[in-house]
Design a protein around this motif. Structure first.
Motif, PDB file in Angstrom:
ATOM      1  N   ASN A   2      91.466  39.366  89.133  1.00  0.00           N
ATOM      2  CA  ASN A   2      90.800  40.466  88.457  1.00  0.00           C
ATOM      3  C   ASN A   2      91.072  40.463  86.963  1.00  0.00           C
ATOM      4  O   ASN A   2      90.275  40.954  86.173  1.00  0.00           O
ATOM      5  N   ASN A   3      92.229  39.930  86.563  1.00  0.00           N
ATOM      6  CA  ASN A   3      92.587  39.892  85.149  1.00  0.00           C
ATOM      7  C   ASN A   3      92.287  38.539  84.519  1.00  0.00           C
ATOM      8  O   ASN A   3      92.811  38.213  83.466  1.00  0.00           O
ATOM      9  N   LEU A   4      91.427  37.766  85.175  1.00  0.00           N
ATOM     10  CA  LEU A   4      91.084  36.438  84.678  1.00  0.00           C
ATOM     11  C   LEU A   4      90.434  36.515  83.306  1.00  0.00           C
ATOM     12  O   LEU A   4      89.500  37.279  83.085  1.00  0.00           O
ATOM     13  N   LYS A   5      90.977  35.751  82.373  1.00  0.00           N
ATOM     14  CA  LYS A   5      90.382  35.617  81.057  1.00  0.00           C
ATOM     15  C   LYS A   5      89.620  34.297  81.005  1.00  0.00           C
ATOM     16  O   LYS A   5      90.182  33.240  81.289  1.00  0.00           O
ATOM     17  N   ILE A   6      88.358  34.359  80.630  1.00  0.00           N
ATOM     18  CA  ILE A   6      87.533  33.161  80.542  1.00  0.00           C
ATOM     19  C   ILE A   6      87.479  32.716  79.088  1.00  0.00           C
ATOM     20  O   ILE A   6      86.977  33.437  78.220  1.00  0.00           O
ATOM     21  N   THR A   7      88.024  31.544  78.826  1.00  0.00           N
ATOM     22  CA  THR A   7      88.007  31.019  77.460  1.00  0.00           C
ATOM     23  C   THR A   7      86.630  30.449  77.162  1.00  0.00           C
ATOM     24  O   THR A   7      86.018  29.787  78.000  1.00  0.00           O
ATOM     25  N   PHE A  46      86.714  19.831  69.276  1.00  0.00           N
ATOM     26  CA  PHE A  46      87.609  20.933  69.639  1.00  0.00           C
ATOM     27  C   PHE A  46      87.921  20.912  71.131  1.00  0.00           C
ATOM     28  O   PHE A  46      89.077  21.053  71.547  1.00  0.00           O
ATOM     29  N   ILE A  47      86.892  20.721  71.947  1.00  0.00           N
ATOM     30  CA  ILE A  47      87.064  20.782  73.401  1.00  0.00           C
ATOM     31  C   ILE A  47      87.884  19.611  73.921  1.00  0.00           C
ATOM     32  O   ILE A  47      88.553  19.721  74.959  1.00  0.00           O
ATOM     33  N   LYS A  48      87.898  18.500  73.194  1.00  0.00           N
ATOM     34  CA  LYS A  48      88.723  17.354  73.601  1.00  0.00           C
ATOM     35  C   LYS A  48      90.185  17.741  73.731  1.00  0.00           C
ATOM     36  O   LYS A  48      90.907  17.253  74.607  1.00  0.00           O
ATOM     37  N   ASN A  49      90.650  18.602  72.838  1.00  0.00           N
ATOM     38  CA  ASN A  49      92.062  18.971  72.799  1.00  0.00           C
ATOM     39  C   ASN A  49      92.338  20.395  73.279  1.00  0.00           C
ATOM     40  O   ASN A  49      93.489  20.824  73.319  1.00  0.00           O
ATOM     41  N   ASN A  50      91.278  21.120  73.619  1.00  0.00           N
ATOM     42  CA  ASN A  50      91.440  22.515  74.030  1.00  0.00           C
ATOM     43  C   ASN A  50      90.538  22.797  75.228  1.00  0.00           C
ATOM     44  O   ASN A  50      89.338  23.008  75.057  1.00  0.00           O
ATOM     45  N   PRO A  51      91.097  22.776  76.434  1.00  0.00           N
ATOM     46  CA  PRO A  51      90.276  23.032  77.619  1.00  0.00           C
ATOM     47  C   PRO A  51      89.589  24.390  77.541  1.00  0.00           C
ATOM     48  O   PRO A  51      90.211  25.395  77.207  1.00  0.00           O
ATOM     49  N   ILE A  52      88.301  24.404  77.834  1.00  0.00           N
ATOM     50  CA  ILE A  52      87.487  25.613  77.729  1.00  0.00           C
ATOM     51  C   ILE A  52      86.775  25.856  79.060  1.00  0.00           C
ATOM     52  O   ILE A  52      86.289  24.928  79.690  1.00  0.00           O
ATOM     53  N   ASP A  53      86.714  27.124  79.463  1.00  0.00           N
ATOM     54  CA  ASP A  53      86.026  27.469  80.707  1.00  0.00           C
ATOM     55  C   ASP A  53      84.514  27.509  80.541  1.00  0.00           C
ATOM     56  O   ASP A  53      83.769  27.046  81.408  1.00  0.00           O
ATOM     57  N   LEU A  54      84.056  28.075  79.423  1.00  0.00           N
ATOM     58  CA  LEU A  54      82.637  28.408  79.298  1.00  0.00           C
ATOM     59  C   LEU A  54      82.124  28.127  77.894  1.00  0.00           C
ATOM     60  O   LEU A  54      82.795  28.410  76.900  1.00  0.00           O
ATOM     61  N   LEU A  55      80.894  27.607  77.833  1.00  0.00           N
ATOM     62  CA  LEU A  55      80.252  27.293  76.564  1.00  0.00           C
ATOM     63  C   LEU A  55      78.936  28.060  76.479  1.00  0.00           C
ATOM     64  O   LEU A  55      78.103  27.972  77.392  1.00  0.00           O
ATOM     65  N   PHE A  56      78.763  28.845  75.421  1.00  0.00           N
ATOM     66  CA  PHE A  56      77.458  29.440  75.113  1.00  0.00           C
ATOM     67  C   PHE A  56      76.772  28.484  74.150  1.00  0.00           C
ATOM     68  O   PHE A  56      77.185  28.341  72.995  1.00  0.00           O
ATOM     69  N   LEU A  57      75.737  27.815  74.619  1.00  0.00           N
ATOM     70  CA  LEU A  57      75.241  26.622  73.933  1.00  0.00           C
ATOM     71  C   LEU A  57      73.748  26.700  73.630  1.00  0.00           C
ATOM     72  O   LEU A  57      72.914  26.854  74.530  1.00  0.00           O
ATOM     73  N   ASP A  58      73.416  26.569  72.353  1.00  0.00           N
ATOM     74  CA  ASP A  58      72.021  26.452  71.932  1.00  0.00           C
ATOM     75  C   ASP A  58      71.500  25.072  72.346  1.00  0.00           C
ATOM     76  O   ASP A  58      72.286  24.121  72.507  1.00  0.00           O
ATOM     77  N   ILE A  59      70.204  24.946  72.513  1.00  0.00           N
ATOM     78  CA  ILE A  59      69.659  23.661  72.948  1.00  0.00           C
ATOM     79  C   ILE A  59      69.137  22.834  71.774  1.00  0.00           C
ATOM     80  O   ILE A  59      69.530  21.681  71.595  1.00  0.00           O
ATOM     81  N   GLN A  60      68.260  23.418  70.976  1.00  0.00           N
ATOM     82  CA  GLN A  60      67.682  22.650  69.866  1.00  0.00           C
ATOM     83  C   GLN A  60      68.599  22.704  68.645  1.00  0.00           C
ATOM     84  O   GLN A  60      68.639  23.689  67.920  1.00  0.00           O
ATOM     85  N   LYS A 116      78.056  36.504  85.875  1.00  0.00           N
ATOM     86  CA  LYS A 116      77.755  35.403  86.796  1.00  0.00           C
ATOM     87  C   LYS A 116      78.758  34.272  86.588  1.00  0.00           C
ATOM     88  O   LYS A 116      79.268  33.686  87.546  1.00  0.00           O
ATOM     89  N   ALA A 117      79.055  33.993  85.316  1.00  0.00           N
ATOM     90  CA  ALA A 117      80.038  32.944  85.001  1.00  0.00           C
ATOM     91  C   ALA A 117      81.418  33.333  85.506  1.00  0.00           C
ATOM     92  O   ALA A 117      82.145  32.503  86.054  1.00  0.00           O
ATOM     93  N   ARG A 118      81.782  34.599  85.342  1.00  0.00           N
ATOM     94  CA  ARG A 118      83.107  35.049  85.797  1.00  0.00           C
ATOM     95  C   ARG A 118      83.240  34.883  87.314  1.00  0.00           C
ATOM     96  O   ARG A 118      84.276  34.408  87.802  1.00  0.00           O
ATOM     97  N   THR A 119      82.215  35.246  88.054  1.00  0.00           N
ATOM     98  CA  THR A 119      82.246  35.103  89.512  1.00  0.00           C
ATOM     99  C   THR A 119      82.419  33.647  89.913  1.00  0.00           C
ATOM    100  O   THR A 119      83.252  33.303  90.758  1.00  0.00           O
ATOM    101  N   TRP A 120      81.639  32.775  89.280  1.00  0.00           N
ATOM    102  CA  TRP A 120      81.677  31.349  89.631  1.00  0.00           C
ATOM    103  C   TRP A 120      83.026  30.737  89.271  1.00  0.00           C
ATOM    104  O   TRP A 120      83.647  30.043  90.077  1.00  0.00           O
ATOM    105  N   ILE A 121      83.502  30.996  88.053  1.00  0.00           N
ATOM    106  CA  ILE A 121      84.759  30.408  87.582  1.00  0.00           C
ATOM    107  C   ILE A 121      85.935  30.935  88.394  1.00  0.00           C
ATOM    108  O   ILE A 121      86.874  30.196  88.706  1.00  0.00           O
ATOM    109  N   SER A 122      85.895  32.205  88.781  1.00  0.00           N
ATOM    110  CA  SER A 122      86.965  32.777  89.619  1.00  0.00           C
ATOM    111  C   SER A 122      87.048  32.062  90.955  1.00  0.00           C
ATOM    112  O   SER A 122      88.141  31.743  91.441  1.00  0.00           O
ATOM    113  N   LEU A 123      85.903  31.798  91.560  1.00  0.00           N
ATOM    114  CA  LEU A 123      85.877  31.111  92.849  1.00  0.00           C
ATOM    115  C   LEU A 123      86.439  29.700  92.731  1.00  0.00           C
ATOM    116  O   LEU A 123      87.228  29.255  93.560  1.00  0.00           O
ATOM    117  N   VAL A 124      86.042  29.000  91.676  1.00  0.00           N
ATOM    118  CA  VAL A 124      86.513  27.632  91.470  1.00  0.00           C
ATOM    119  C   VAL A 124      88.021  27.608  91.251  1.00  0.00           C
ATOM    120  O   VAL A 124      88.738  26.780  91.820  1.00  0.00           O
TER     121      VAL A 124
END
Length: 244
Positions: A2-7, A46-60, A116-124
């Motif tokens: 319940n106190n999961l922090k998603i980086t 940055f992600i190479k040296n810092n594990p990240i749970d979630l990316l908000f990513l533009d496409i173009q 939705k991301a929190r639910t999925w990442i918590s399960l994993v």
């Protein structure tokens, strides 16, 4: 959980969009912003040296598109695409994006995707996380579809291998292999019994046989103490040294 922090990290080449998503992340209690980037190249480094749970990513984006970048990410880093173009929706789900936010989107839409991301990442993380006893005398690890009981006093050292950990035990010539990160394991192990001495090794302090220069010898295995972890290791040595 319940106190999961998603980086998370935000990647967008438009300053206004970058700032908007940053504001949404900051006001969402379970999200922890680690970095915002104006291009995928900076985010990749940055992600190479810092594990990240979630990316908000533009496409173009120039140089490297969000779709291209998403295919290079570690498997534990998930993506929510943020884009002004709806034609990429099908492609985004092919790369297993958790959601697809079409600009302009409001906070309610953002929060629904984040939940939705929190639910999925918590399960994993529940599946991957080792179940530790409260007394820390033993732990259960998943290996080859079984939950194996590991007595901590029998552990010689843990060896990180990408997304896996090798658990080396006394009187066992072959290690036990389990899917888990060394960082997650380190947070759960009792500090009085185990110490990380290298990016790839956590050692059992009671099973150290010898220290030679910057190397630890355990069961004929030589493990180098790296500079990053040397101060804490030397503190342990000094506390337990008897000098006449």
């Amino acid at each position: 959980m319940n106190n999961l922090k998603i980086t998370c990290v935000i990647v967008d080449d438009e300053p206004m969009a970058l700032n908007l998503v940053e504001g949404y992340v900051v006001k969402t209690p379970f999200l922890e912003l680690k970095k915002k980037c104006s291009n995928a190249i900076v985010a990749m480094e940055f992600i190479k040296n810092n594990p990240i749970d979630l990316l908000f990513l533009d496409i173009q984006m120039p140089d490297l598109t969000g779709l291209e970048f998403s295919k290079m990410l570690p498997k534990d880093t998930r993506v929510i695409f943020t884009t002004a173009f709806d034609q990429y929706a099908i492609e985004s789900f092919k790369v297993e994006a958790l959601d697809y936010l079409l600009k302009p989107f409001d906070y309610a839409e953002f929060l629904a995707a984040a939940n939705k991301a929190r639910t999925w990442i918590s399960l994993v993380k529940r599946k991957q996380q080792t179940i530790f006893s409260k007394e820390k005398e033993f732990l259960f690890v998943k290996s080859e579809y079984k939950q194996l009981r590991i007595v901590l006093s029998d552990v010689l050292y843990f060896e990180g291998l990408k997304d896996y950990i090798k658990i080396w035990l006394k009187d066992n010539p072959k290690p036990i292999l389990t899917l888990m990160s060394l960082k997650s394991l380190q947070e759960e192990l009792p500090e009085t019994q185990f110490l990380r001495v290298h990016k790839s090794f956590i050692v059992s302090l009671k099973n150290i046989e010898m220290i030679e220069r910057s190397q630890i010898i355990i069961n004929d295995k030589r493990i180098t103490v790296s500079e990053q972890y040397k101060p804490k290791f030397l503190e342990f040595v000094n506390k337990n040294s008897f000098n006449t």
